[in-house]
Design a protein around this motif. Structure first.
Motif, mmCIF file in Angstrom:
data_model
loop_
_atom_site.group_PDB
_atom_site.id
_atom_site.type_symbol
_atom_site.label_atom_id
_atom_site.label_comp_id
_atom_site.label_asym_id
_atom_site.label_seq_id
_atom_site.Cartn_x
_atom_site.Cartn_y
_atom_site.Cartn_z
ATOM 1 N N VAL A 127 45.185 45.566 31.651
ATOM 2 C CA VAL A 127 44.436 45.563 32.914
ATOM 3 C C VAL A 127 45.132 44.681 33.941
ATOM 4 O O VAL A 127 45.254 45.029 35.118
ATOM 5 N N GLY A 136 41.870 47.611 38.652
ATOM 6 C CA GLY A 136 42.010 46.514 37.702
ATOM 7 C C GLY A 136 42.984 45.517 38.273
ATOM 8 O O GLY A 136 43.490 45.679 39.373
ATOM 9 N N GLN A 140 39.835 41.108 36.879
ATOM 10 C CA GLN A 140 39.130 41.862 35.844
ATOM 11 C C GLN A 140 39.758 41.601 34.483
ATOM 12 O O GLN A 140 39.052 41.413 33.482
ATOM 13 N N ASP B 50 37.951 49.509 41.842
ATOM 14 C CA ASP B 50 38.370 48.138 41.580
ATOM 15 C C ASP B 50 37.172 47.194 41.609
ATOM 16 O O ASP B 50 36.976 46.359 40.715
ATOM 17 N N LEU B 53 34.825 47.791 38.685
ATOM 18 C CA LEU B 53 35.290 47.175 37.439
ATOM 19 C C LEU B 53 34.926 45.691 37.418
ATOM 20 O O LEU B 53 34.412 45.161 36.413
ATOM 21 N N SER B 54 35.157 45.014 38.538
ATOM 22 C CA SER B 54 34.794 43.594 38.625
ATOM 23 C C SER B 54 33.308 43.404 38.428
ATOM 24 O O SER B 54 32.862 42.512 37.705
ATOM 25 N N VAL B 57 32.280 43.726 34.762
ATOM 26 C CA VAL B 57 32.512 42.582 33.882
ATOM 27 C C VAL B 57 31.706 41.369 34.330
ATOM 28 O O VAL B 57 31.192 40.622 33.492
ATOM 29 N N LEU D 77 35.837 42.039 46.480
ATOM 30 C CA LEU D 77 36.359 41.444 45.236
ATOM 31 C C LEU D 77 36.315 39.926 45.325
ATOM 32 O O LEU D 77 35.817 39.234 44.429
#
Lengths: 246, 78, 585, 114
Positions: A127, A136, A140, B50, B53-54, B57, D77
């Motif tokens: 990843v 990813g 992550q 993306d 996915l973060s 988790v 993010l």
């Protein structure tokens, strides 16, 4: 304020605040009509200039890499703070409290845990290393890596470190990740003239070794996040999992 | 706006409310995990794998586990 | 241009070194590394100030130059004000390390690492030219601060204060981020100069007004503007004294610096025509904050809480200066921040020494204890008078510039209200001097028992640690002399002129070059300003003989509960946002 | 329908803060704060969405295909990491507060005022 008046006053205030926000969002472009220009410009320029197919990683680690540097240190500061807070307890508990003895991990736990470490580590590497190609990346991957570290300790497969040593090892892992990102920042400043300037050979888009500094940033963040998350979890788990030195 | 997005948005709104209204932290840990996964699904529907996915988790695993561990600590200190 | 990025990254290098290296766990080594780094950062920022003499320094990180007027990467933007404030924050961080020298004995290396990330956050926030980068470093500053304020873990109050601090400021950061998101949705830009340009072309509407309100409210939480300030006294009381010093001298000021920077660079083009409405809202908040801070300050018996409310009051004074939305007001604010920051830092050092020596921070247990250290008393009294804006010292000059600017606009009521506020604050400090150092007023009820000296003090109670004492003297001397620096007002006016000149900022950031800045000029102080200064000093001396007390509703307001504080943030944000949405939209 | 995503974001913020204000348990309070925090992710990603846009990964699609805004994804993010770390720190503080005060009720942590 009594809880009741507080709930009422808070609800009224939130209703007004929410109402004003709703008025404001009606001034946005309708959903589905992102007007640009920032994202479009990045999408037009970056893939060719950087040979990265994952635009989000290219932004996170290159175009807006400095934000990520700050973000990594937010993580660093929070982990330091949480560790210091949770440790205080052990200091003040002193000798009077009897310490529950740590049960040996059962054979099954050790086998299963040990068997899982390798595949989880592979997943972490996969990843993290493909962050510039596909979804990813370091963050992550780092969380997955933290899982691997904890599994390893849970299974008791690694060298039997005393808990002080374990924590120190995790702290160092975290700091090494942070230091690697800093080294990247300063190295690029010295070599290329601007901090986090991506002047490494870029390779071909889609290959593992491409996109210059982006995978390096991913790896640095992956290591830091793995160490940091594992450290916080381990501090919370404390003697459920790890041996006290005394 | 696709039907999937509408469904995900409504689910997220309902789950978020459920997290707040679940006053028992242990149950809340489970609900917040589901909320995190709901957000991840929404982000997939918004073409953000993306971020999804973060969120998976973090929201689905790390935060619920932290909440559970914090509750365990609190019980242990009692 | 490398200076700006190095000044942010250098403390981070020290932080990983301190956090990761086992050989730096010895206390003195950590002290030395952190202290040297803070000084070096201060030096870098000062060097940066000299580079901004003619035009601002713009550094494009990653080498991503803007393309066709659209910013791609992140820029650092340094004008004299930004770089100067960063240098000031770094200098205070060095002082904080000195103060901590004798105090923090536990978990040493993590403490120092966190001070370093805190410093990096402050410098990064000052120099950020990109709104999201400003948010990231704002959060870095915040998270480090939450952790640091929870550090004195053995004290009962500590965790409570740190938790309240973290929750309220996280809510503030959310408001800030929602505001940024709204602006991004409107303009597709994050660079402040580009945002300002884009907004100016389209004119204001509800979205812009609400985004402005949310960003400002988010920053007000950090700056402790009433009613967003309820966390402040608890966090100060909780945090180690060295850290409270940084909060009072730099962190809160940075919140207001953010308001000024963001208003002038991002919103002035769009909202400038309705400046009167903004002025009215901000001035109301500023005056309320100054007065409530002053009243609460005089009502405190806990020294650090008292200084916390002194900071709240002075944040109100600063907000009044910013609220004028002109060059003269901003110049006064710049002068006031440094003068006030130095004097308050000196007071924190004094309080830290008292705490170190006597292990108490309440006026009653300390009653008359200070008689052994008359020099400390003299320092504290001078600091109190300076905070009460006694001419011609640093805080006086700053406040006088703000007052003159307000009077010039026809806002005659600002001066007397600010006089009351600083009179109350100075009075609180002088009363503390009277009880602690002179042993007068506020008699302890069971005199003999509390007057008993604990064992610990018997040996060497008269000896005070030398390095902090020297630091306190230097800080106070700096704060007093600040008002006498020749040409300071003109320099501040020049710096302020460059802050508010939005077209020049846009040109420097996106156009690649700017015309050399015109020299600024400040009007000489009026006689009225001198008289107001004397009046507030006299008021402070008068109030020093009172006991002080706050009305019950005010005391109830400061309950220190998380839920109450967040509810007040919601109420404040709702009021400010609807006021702006109605008048500006 | 065109503002549903934004309305959901506003709702998450409002309900999360409501939970914080009315909370009777520190851990519950921290979790409510993370709900409010998630409003910013939804708002950011909603703003950057484009009808028919693809995910911004050119490994699967031709360069030049319209994509949704990658910038907001990068911001989200960052935001998620910040939110998670703040949550961890707050939980550590909550554990510490309980240890000190023996209570998890936020209203009982005010010993200094009586």
């Amino acid at each position: 304020m009594t809880p009741r008046t507080r709930a009422i006053a808070g609800s009224i205030a939130l209703a007004v605040l929410g109402g004003v926000m709703v008025v404001a969002v009606f001034g946005l472009e309708p959903f589905g009509h992102y007007p640009g220009p920032y994202g479009d410009l990045v999408a037009r320029i970056v893939p060719d200039q950087r040979q990265a197919t994952a635009l989000v990683s290219a932004i996170t680690f290159d175009v807006r890499g400095f934000d990520t540097l700050g973000e990594e240190f937010i993580l660093f500061a929070a982990v330091c703070g949480a560790a210091a807070l949770l440790r205080a307890r052990r200091r003040e508990r002193g000798d009077d409290a009897p310490r529950p003895s740590r049960p040996e991990p059962s054979f099954a736990a050790r086998t299963v845990g040990g068997a899982l470490v390798a595949p989880v580590l592979v997943l972490f590497a996969y990843v993290t290393l493909h962050g510039h190609i596909s979804p990813g990346g370091g963050f992550q991957g780092g969380v997955v890596g933290a899982g691997a570290l904890l599994l390893a300790y849970a299974a008791g497969q690694t060298v039997r470190l005393k808990r002080g040593g374990t924590m120190a090892a995790l702290e160092v892992t975290e700091a090494v990740g942070g230091a690697a990102f800093l080294a990247l920042a300063i190295g690029t400043l010295v070599a290329a003239g601007a901090m986090l300037q991506n002047d490494l050979p870029l390779g071909t888009a889609g290959m593992l070794l491409s996109a210059g500094t982006i995978p390096i940033g991913n790896i640095a963040v992956g290591v830091e996040v793995a160490g940091g998350v594992a450290l916080v979890l381990a501090e919370f788990l404390e003697h459920a999992l790890l041996e006290d030195p005394e | 706006m696709t039907a999937l997005q509408v469904v995900c948005l409504l689910a997220v709104a309902v789950l978020g409310t459920a997290v707040v209204l679940t006053r028992d932290p242990l149950r809340q840990a489970a609900v917040t995990g589901i909320f995190g996964l709901g957000l991840a699904a929404l982000f997939v529907a918004l073409q953000a794998p993306d971020v999804a996915l973060s969120m998976m988790v973090v929201g689905g695993i790390v935060v619920p586990v932290l909440v559970l561990l914090a509750m365990a600590k609190i019980r242990e200190n009692d | 241009m490398t200076l700006a990025s190095l000044a942010i990254v250098l403390p981070l290098c020290a932080a990983v070194l301190l956090g990761g290296s086992t050989s730096l766990r010895r206390r003195r080594a950590a002290d030395a590394v952190a202290f040297t780094t803070a000084l070096a950062t201060c030096g870098l920022c000062l060097a940066l100030v000299t580079q901004t003499g003619e035009r601002p320094v713009v550094a494009w990180l990653g080498g991503w130059q803007p393309k066709d007027g659209i910013a791609l990467g992140i820029d650092l933007y340094a004008d004299p004000l930004a770089a100067g404030l960063a240098a000031f924050a770094a200098a205070l961080a060095a002082v904080a390390i000195i103060v901590a020298w004798h105090q923090i004995d536990t978990a040493g290396h993590l403490f120092h690492a966190l001070v370093m990330t805190f410093l990096s956050g402050m410098v990064g926030f000052c120099l950020a030219g990109d709104l999201f980068t400003a948010f990231v470093f704002f959060e870095l500053m915040g998270v480090s601060a939450y952790a640091l304020s929870g550090f004195r873990v053995e004290a009962r109050a500590s965790v409570e204060g740190a938790l309240l601090f973290a929750v309220t400021n996280t809510v503030g950061a959310m408001l800030f981020l929602i505001g940024i998101s709204l602006l991004y949705g409107r303009t597709g830009a994050l660079n402040m100069a580009q945002l300002g340009d884009a907004l100016a072309h389209r004119g204001p509407d509800a979205l812009v007004a609400v985004a402005f309100a949310l960003i400002v409210c988010g920053l007000f939480v950090k700056a402790a503007i009433v009613p967003f300030h309820l966390w402040m006294a608890e966090a100060y009381a909780a945090a180690p004294t060295a850290i409270s010093l940084l909060f009072a001298g730099a962190m809160s000021e940075l919140g207001l610096y953010g308001v000024a920077r963001i208003y002038w660079t991002v919103f002035d083009g769009a909202l400038g025509p309705q400046a009167d409405a903004i002025r009215a809202v901000l001035l109301t908040l500023g005056l309320t904050t100054a007065l409530i801070g002053g009243v609460m300050c005089l009502a405190q018996v806990h020294l650090k809480r008292m200084l916390a409310f002194a900071t709240v009051g002075h944040m109100g004074v600063l907000l009044c200066g910013i609220a004028l939305l002109d060059e003269a007001g901003a110049a006064g604010v710049a002068v006031f921040v440094v003068g006030d920051g130095l004097v308050k830092a000196a007071l924190f050092v004094v309080v830290g020494m008292i705490e170190h020596r006597h292990g108490a921070l309440e006026e009653l247990p300390l009653f008359g204890r200070g008689r052994r250290h008359p020099w400390l008393g003299v320092l504290a009294a001078m600091a109190g008078l300076a905070l009460a804006a006694l001419p011609p010292f640093g805080p006086f000059l700053g406040r006088a510039l703000i007052e003159d600017a307000a009077t010039h606009r026809g806002l005659w009521f600002v001066s007397p209200l600010l006089v009351v506020a600083s009179g109350l604050i100075g009075g609180a400090v002088l009363r503390m001097v009277r009880t602690v150092f002179l042993g007068r007023g506020m008699q302890p009820r069971e005199g003999p028992e509390t007057a008993e000296e604990p064992e610990k003090e018997a040996e060497g109670a008269n000896r005070l640690p030398k390095i902090p004492a020297a630091a306190a003297v230097l800080l106070l001397a700096g704060g007093l002399a600040w008002g006498l620096v020749p040409g300071l007002s003109d320099a501040a006016a020049s710096a302020a002129a460059r802050l508010i000149d939005r077209p020049a900022v846009v040109d420097a950031v996106l156009g690649g070059g700017a015309a050399a800045a015109p020299p600024g000029h400040a009007e000489p102080l009026t006689t009225a300003a001198w008289l107001w200064g004397l009046a507030s000093a006299a008021l402070a001396i008068g109030l020093a003989c009172t006991r002080g007390g706050a009305p019950a509703p005010l005391r109830a307001l400061h309950s220190g509960r998380v839920g109450d504080s967040v509810a007040w943030i919601a109420i404040g944000a709702a009021l400010v946002a609807s006021a702006f949405a109605l008048t500006l939209g | 329908m065109s503002v549903l995503a934004y309305l959901v974001a506003v709702w998450l913020f409002v309900i999360g803060i409501y939970g914080v204000i009315t909370s009777r348990h520190l851990v519950h309070l921290v979790t409510c704060l993370s709900v409010a925090q998630s409003s910013t992710y939804v708002l950011l990603l909603g703003i950057g969405y484009r009808d028919g846009g693809q995910a911004p990964f050119y490994s699967d699609i031709e360069t030049g295909t319209p994509v949704v805004d990658p910038v907001v994804q990068s911001l989200a993010l960052t935001d998620i990491v910040v939110g998670a770390t703040v949550t961890a720190l707050l939980l550590a503080l909550a554990v510490g507060a309980h240890r000190r005060f023996g209570s998890v009720d936020p209203d009982e942590l005010t010993s200094m005022h009586g």
